[in-house]
Design an enzyme around this catalytic site. Sequence first.
Site, PDB file in Angstrom:
ATOM      1  N   ASN A 176      65.010 -35.765 -27.502  1.00 37.32           N
ATOM      2  CA  ASN A 176      66.043 -35.231 -28.386  1.00 37.32           C
ATOM      3  C   ASN A 176      66.181 -36.076 -29.641  1.00 37.32           C
ATOM      4  O   ASN A 176      66.100 -37.298 -29.591  1.00 37.32           O
ATOM      5  CB  ASN A 176      67.382 -35.158 -27.654  1.00 37.32           C
ATOM      6  CG  ASN A 176      67.336 -34.140 -26.533  1.00 37.32           C
ATOM      7  OD1 ASN A 176      66.452 -33.285 -26.523  1.00 37.32           O
ATOM      8  ND2 ASN A 176      68.262 -34.234 -25.610  1.00 37.32           N
ATOM      9  N   ASP A 210      68.953 -35.809 -31.307  1.00 34.29           N
ATOM     10  CA  ASP A 210      70.391 -36.062 -31.434  1.00 34.29           C
ATOM     11  C   ASP A 210      70.709 -37.471 -30.958  1.00 34.29           C
ATOM     12  O   ASP A 210      69.820 -38.190 -30.462  1.00 34.29           O
ATOM     13  CB  ASP A 210      71.204 -34.996 -30.671  1.00 34.29           C
ATOM     14  CG  ASP A 210      71.045 -35.065 -29.154  1.00 34.29           C
ATOM     15  OD1 ASP A 210      71.133 -36.175 -28.585  1.00 34.29           O
ATOM     16  OD2 ASP A 210      70.854 -34.001 -28.529  1.00 34.29           O
ATOM     17  N   HIS A 250      60.696 -38.682 -30.119  1.00 35.97           N
ATOM     18  CA  HIS A 250      60.512 -37.657 -31.160  1.00 35.97           C
ATOM     19  C   HIS A 250      61.323 -37.956 -32.417  1.00 35.97           C
ATOM     20  O   HIS A 250      61.493 -37.079 -33.268  1.00 35.97           O
ATOM     21  CB  HIS A 250      60.891 -36.270 -30.618  1.00 35.97           C
ATOM     22  CG  HIS A 250      59.892 -35.734 -29.632  1.00 35.97           C
ATOM     23  ND1 HIS A 250      60.084 -34.560 -28.939  1.00 35.97           N
ATOM     24  CD2 HIS A 250      58.687 -36.199 -29.235  1.00 35.97           C
ATOM     25  CE1 HIS A 250      59.031 -34.349 -28.139  1.00 35.97           C
ATOM     26  NE2 HIS A 250      58.185 -35.332 -28.295  1.00 35.97           N
ATOM     27  N   CYS A 300      63.787 -44.000 -52.358  1.00 38.71           N
ATOM     28  CA  CYS A 300      63.679 -44.984 -51.274  1.00 38.71           C
ATOM     29  C   CYS A 300      64.327 -46.290 -51.737  1.00 38.71           C
ATOM     30  O   CYS A 300      63.964 -46.823 -52.791  1.00 38.71           O
ATOM     31  CB  CYS A 300      62.211 -45.222 -50.924  1.00 38.71           C
ATOM     32  SG  CYS A 300      62.001 -46.587 -49.773  1.00 38.71           S
ATOM     33  N   THR A 306      64.349 -30.378 -19.677  1.00 41.78           N
ATOM     34  CA  THR A 306      63.165 -30.225 -20.523  1.00 41.78           C
ATOM     35  C   THR A 306      62.212 -29.211 -19.886  1.00 41.78           C
ATOM     36  O   THR A 306      62.035 -29.201 -18.681  1.00 41.78           O
ATOM     37  CB  THR A 306      62.483 -31.588 -20.827  1.00 41.78           C
ATOM     38  OG1 THR A 306      61.286 -31.351 -21.571  1.00 41.78           O
ATOM     39  CG2 THR A 306      62.163 -32.370 -19.582  1.00 41.78           C
ATOM     40  N   ALA A 343      73.036 -29.169 -16.051  1.00 43.89           N
ATOM     41  CA  ALA A 343      72.921 -30.615 -15.816  1.00 43.89           C
ATOM     42  C   ALA A 343      74.288 -31.306 -15.839  1.00 43.89           C
ATOM     43  O   ALA A 343      74.506 -32.284 -15.118  1.00 43.89           O
ATOM     44  CB  ALA A 343      72.008 -31.234 -16.869  1.00 43.89           C
TER      45      ALA A 343
HETATM   46  P1  NAD Z   1      63.263 -26.763 -24.518  1.00 41.89           P
HETATM   47  O1  NAD Z   1      64.257 -26.114 -25.392  1.00 41.89           O
HETATM   48  O2  NAD Z   1      61.836 -26.383 -24.638  1.00 41.89           O
HETATM   49  O3  NAD Z   1      63.702 -26.515 -23.010  1.00 41.89           O
HETATM   50  C1  NAD Z   1      65.020 -26.741 -22.597  1.00 41.89           C
HETATM   51  C2  NAD Z   1      65.015 -26.832 -21.088  1.00 41.89           C
HETATM   52  O4  NAD Z   1      66.326 -27.193 -20.694  1.00 41.89           O
HETATM   53  C3  NAD Z   1      64.672 -25.527 -20.385  1.00 41.89           C
HETATM   54  O5  NAD Z   1      63.780 -25.802 -19.333  1.00 41.89           O
HETATM   55  C4  NAD Z   1      66.024 -25.032 -19.820  1.00 41.89           C
HETATM   56  O6  NAD Z   1      65.888 -24.431 -18.558  1.00 41.89           O
HETATM   57  C5  NAD Z   1      66.760 -26.335 -19.666  1.00 41.89           C
HETATM   58  N1  NAD Z   1      68.213 -26.199 -19.847  1.00 41.89           N
HETATM   59  C6  NAD Z   1      68.899 -25.460 -20.737  1.00 41.89           C
HETATM   60  N2  NAD Z   1      70.214 -25.640 -20.592  1.00 41.89           N
HETATM   61  C7  NAD Z   1      70.365 -26.536 -19.576  1.00 41.89           C
HETATM   62  C8  NAD Z   1      71.481 -27.114 -18.939  1.00 41.89           C
HETATM   63  N3  NAD Z   1      72.739 -26.853 -19.313  1.00 41.89           N
HETATM   64  N4  NAD Z   1      71.258 -27.965 -17.914  1.00 41.89           N
HETATM   65  C9  NAD Z   1      69.990 -28.256 -17.499  1.00 41.89           C
HETATM   66  N5  NAD Z   1      68.906 -27.741 -18.064  1.00 41.89           N
HETATM   67  C10 NAD Z   1      69.088 -26.882 -19.099  1.00 41.89           C
HETATM   68  O7  NAD Z   1      63.449 -28.313 -24.726  1.00 41.89           O
HETATM   69  P2  NAD Z   1      62.430 -29.517 -24.678  1.00 41.89           P
HETATM   70  O8  NAD Z   1      61.567 -29.399 -23.465  1.00 41.89           O
HETATM   71  O9  NAD Z   1      63.271 -30.729 -24.848  1.00 41.89           O
HETATM   72  O10 NAD Z   1      61.487 -29.334 -25.954  1.00 41.89           O
HETATM   73  C11 NAD Z   1      62.054 -29.013 -27.183  1.00 41.89           C
HETATM   74  C12 NAD Z   1      61.734 -29.957 -28.326  1.00 41.89           C
HETATM   75  O11 NAD Z   1      62.645 -29.611 -29.385  1.00 41.89           O
HETATM   76  C13 NAD Z   1      62.012 -31.402 -28.017  1.00 41.89           C
HETATM   77  O12 NAD Z   1      60.879 -32.097 -28.340  1.00 41.89           O
HETATM   78  C14 NAD Z   1      63.134 -31.831 -28.956  1.00 41.89           C
HETATM   79  O13 NAD Z   1      62.713 -32.858 -29.824  1.00 41.89           O
HETATM   80  C15 NAD Z   1      63.437 -30.666 -29.852  1.00 41.89           C
HETATM   81  N6  NAD Z   1      64.867 -30.274 -29.798  1.00 41.89           N
HETATM   82  C16 NAD Z   1      65.830 -31.233 -29.773  1.00 41.89           C
HETATM   83  C17 NAD Z   1      67.165 -30.875 -29.682  1.00 41.89           C
HETATM   84  C18 NAD Z   1      68.202 -31.974 -29.652  1.00 41.89           C
HETATM   85  O14 NAD Z   1      67.950 -33.057 -30.155  1.00 41.89           O
HETATM   86  N7  NAD Z   1      69.372 -31.747 -29.045  1.00 41.89           N
HETATM   87  C19 NAD Z   1      67.539 -29.534 -29.636  1.00 41.89           C
HETATM   88  C20 NAD Z   1      66.524 -28.565 -29.685  1.00 41.89           C
HETATM   89  C21 NAD Z   1      65.174 -28.955 -29.770  1.00 41.89           C
END
Ligand code: NAD
Length: 238
Positions: free
Chosen positions: A92, A94, A109, A136, A177, A220
């Site tokens: 993430n 965030d 990331h 910069c 994830t 979660a």
């Molecule tokens: P993804 O969006 O591909 O998958 C999310 C996963 O989380 C899914 O398997 C889903 O079933 C599960 N999920 C959704 N809600 C949930 C909950 N409440 N409790 C438990 N599980 C839950 O995410 P990813 O695999 O992290 O890949 C996405 C990429 O996008 C990452 O590399 C990330 O850097 C980026 N991203 C980051 C953010 C952030 O920083 N918050 C948000 C969106 C995308």
Amino acid sequence: MKKYSRILILTGAGISAESGLATFRSSNGLWNNHKVEDVASVEGFQRNPDYVHDFYNNLKTEIQQAKPNAAHLAITRLQQEYPAHVDVVTQNVDTLHEKAKNQNIYHIHGQINQAVCLNCGHILETWGDVDTQTICPQCNVMGMMKPNIVFFGENLLCMDSVEEALRHCDLFISIGTSGVVYPAAGFVQTAKYYGADTIEFTLDTTANNYLFDQHVYGKAGETFPLWVDGLIQEAKKG
Ligand code: NAD
């Protein structure tokens, strides 16, 4: 329950969903209604840097207002009350792990509140907007700042520490994830190869679910704190 001495927690967008931040895959591969190839690829950034800066500036505002949820806070409890070293490897961008006061956090990331200068490598920490007019503060060159987000095709950050943690953990936990985005999706395989137990907390079936010994389905923020409490109680019994 077995006693563990080194735990590695891998988190993805799903852990932050209950904090109001959209996941990636849940909406047909769109990230906050944007095509991933437009906002998270080197080519997309070269094509239209203003568009990409705009996307991350908006996301930054959203993330700055978000609060950690019960799952992030349960990691803090695990780190404070369970007698093991606990690393947090997050995909993430965030900063909710930091807001929850988690320790040993690795942002593979990148982070939303950072930009990197493509001219001199300086990392600028800021919650303000960054754009093609930003100068910069180190090399004084304008227009070379890129959000410090790892785009598709770029190398992950902190990998020396992460690989070391993967080789030595005896429990690998994945939270929220999808198991689609590599190389992070392959971490469970490495940990398992070196002997770790593996468990995932997810809402839906994941792409690499066959590599996990246990699956806990549900939000979660509900499932993980309960599981952490159980582990801490077991450890207290001795
Ligand atoms: P993804 O969006 O591909 O998958 C999310 C996963 O989380 C899914 O398997 C889903 O079933 C599960 N999920 C959704 N809600 C949930 C909950 N409440 N409790 C438990 N599980 C839950 O995410 P990813 O695999 O992290 O890949 C996405 C990429 O996008 C990452 O590399 C990330 O850097 C980026 N991203 C980051 C953010 C952030 O920083 N918050 C948000 C969106 C995308």
